[in-house]
Scaffold this motif. Structure first.
Motif, PDB file in Angstrom:
ATOM      1  N   GLY A  13       0.691  -1.313  -0.040  1.00 51.58           N
ATOM      2  CA  GLY A  13      -0.057   0.148   0.058  1.00 51.58           C
ATOM      3  C   GLY A  13       0.741   1.442  -0.027  1.00 51.58           C
ATOM      4  O   GLY A  13       0.271   2.242   0.542  1.00 51.58           O
ATOM      5  N   THR A  15       1.746   3.211  -2.310  1.00 52.68           N
ATOM      6  CA  THR A  15       1.178   4.220  -3.216  1.00 52.68           C
ATOM      7  C   THR A  15      -0.017   4.831  -2.318  1.00 52.68           C
ATOM      8  O   THR A  15      -0.475   6.068  -2.387  1.00 52.68           O
ATOM      9  N   TRP A  16      -0.994   3.991  -1.895  1.00 51.04           N
ATOM     10  CA  TRP A  16      -2.114   4.474  -1.046  1.00 51.04           C
ATOM     11  C   TRP A  16      -1.658   5.473  -0.041  1.00 51.04           C
ATOM     12  O   TRP A  16      -2.150   6.651   0.235  1.00 51.04           O
ATOM     13  N   SER A  19      -0.462   8.831  -1.342  1.00 50.13           N
ATOM     14  CA  SER A  19      -1.727   9.592  -1.948  1.00 50.13           C
ATOM     15  C   SER A  19      -2.582  10.080  -0.749  1.00 50.13           C
ATOM     16  O   SER A  19      -2.803  11.247  -0.719  1.00 50.13           O
ATOM     17  N   ALA A  20      -2.613   9.229   0.542  1.00 48.50           N
ATOM     18  CA  ALA A  20      -3.293   9.668   1.552  1.00 48.50           C
ATOM     19  C   ALA A  20      -2.428  10.976   2.229  1.00 48.50           C
ATOM     20  O   ALA A  20      -3.438  11.953   2.490  1.00 48.50           O
ATOM     21  N   GLY A 149     -10.421   3.589  -0.218  1.00 45.56           N
ATOM     22  CA  GLY A 149      -9.261   2.996  -0.628  1.00 45.56           C
ATOM     23  C   GLY A 149      -8.511   2.278  -0.113  1.00 45.56           C
ATOM     24  O   GLY A 149      -7.909   1.440  -0.571  1.00 45.56           O
ATOM     25  N   LEU A 150      -8.218   2.089   1.274  1.00 48.26           N
ATOM     26  CA  LEU A 150      -7.540   1.255   2.008  1.00 48.26           C
ATOM     27  C   LEU A 150      -8.108  -0.175   1.637  1.00 48.26           C
ATOM     28  O   LEU A 150      -7.704  -1.117   1.700  1.00 48.26           O
ATOM     29  N   VAL A 153      -7.077  -1.405  -1.496  1.00 47.60           N
ATOM     30  CA  VAL A 153      -5.731  -2.114  -1.297  1.00 47.60           C
ATOM     31  C   VAL A 153      -5.539  -3.260  -0.777  1.00 47.60           C
ATOM     32  O   VAL A 153      -5.037  -4.439  -1.224  1.00 47.60           O
TER      33      VAL A 153
END
Length: 299
Positions: A13, A15-16, A19-20, A149-150, A153
């Motif tokens: 994760g 990228t997540w 991004s967060a 979003g999490l 992922v």
């Protein structure tokens, strides 16, 4: 304590997370953001922030989920903590005393998905905030969007090992793991194993009875709804009991708000029992199957 890619809460994760942090950093008036992710609902949170060097590898630290700071409180309770530093000083004196003069207000908000708390975020403002109804609704919406979003992922995540026995255990914590065959007759031996372990650890009888009831429901669900059996794990860390059941084939993420109330709805009834009796619970669905956990805290 630094964490490696192999044992982070979101192995795939990066990228997540980046991004967060970037999304939160664009909130008006914010000069620093923090992000905390729960590890299986237990005593630990993984924390990172926008002012760390996250370019080459995400800089996580491990913190005690019961440390008396606003973000931890928000993750444990599912309630936002907001206000000026003056407003929060009486509740969190040590934490507020550590804040720089550039911080005037703070918002700590849970990251949620299907009414389950998976972590939280913190916004450090350089100006005073009203925190009116509209602003609080926006902050809640951000937490829900991050949670969605999490979850995506998690659903795409693959693991080198899915064995609960391979997951790290806090120093001085007690842990025990048991494999359950894909057979309804295997539920009774799993209950016996858990009861024996918890009694050996000196846990009081009421807590043991509650844990066994919840574990029995989760193991039964896993055996009934998959063909791959499951594992259960119990961890006792400074008086907090975390129990986890991981199956090998479920594709269902349950939204408790949509579970029917009829007593004969066995799957829903089991999760309702866990929700009612535990301090908190949650589920994670990865590319292979589902993990469900619950926490029983000391009174």
């Amino acid at each position: 304590m630094a964490r490696t890619a192999a044992n982070r809460a979101v192995p795939d994760g990066d990228t997540w997370v980046r991004s967060a942090l970037a999304q939160l950093g664009r909130v008006s008036g914010v000069h620093r953001v923090g992000l905390a992710l729960a590890e299986g609902g237990g005593r630990r949170l993984l924390f990172s922030a926008s002012d760390r060097d996250n370019d080459l590898a995400l800089d996580w630290c491990e913190v005690d989920a019961y440390e008396d700071v606003p973000l931890n409180h928000s993750v444990r309770t599912g309630e936002p903590v907001v206000g000026s530093l003056n407003d929060l000083a009486s509740l969190y004196p040590a934490f507020i005393a550590r804040q720089p003069t550039t911080t005037c207000a703070l918002a700590c908000v849970p990251i949620t998905m299907a009414d389950q708390v998976h972590g939280g975020y913190a916004l450090f403002y350089d100006t005073l905030q009203r925190f009116d109804h509209r602003q609080l609704a926006n902050l809640k919406e951000i937490g829900e969007r991050l949670g969605a979003g999490l979850r995506r992922v998690q659903r795409a995540t693959t693991y080198a090992s899915r064995s609960l026995a391979d997951e790290p255990v806090p120093d001085a914590a007690l842990a025990a793991t048991y494999s359950v065959a894909a057979d309804p007759r295997a539920v009774a031996p799993a209950r016996h194993f858990a009861r024996s372990v918890l009694a050996t650890w000196g846990i009081d009888q009421d807590t043991i009875d509650t844990a066994i009831l919840c574990l029995s429901e989760l193991v039964t669900n896993a055996v009934i709804h998959t063909e791959a059996g499951c594992q259960l794990r119990v961890v006792l860390d400074r008086g907090v009991l975390t129990a986890t059941v991981r199956d090998g084939g479920s594709r269902l993420v349950v939204d408790l708000s949509r579970v029917p109330l009829e007593p004969l709805a066995v799957h829903g009834r089991g999760l309702q029992i866990v929700s009612a009796l535990s301090s908190r619970w949650g589920s994670e669905l990865d590319a292979v199957g589902m993990t469900v956990w619950f926490v029983l805290e000391p009174a």
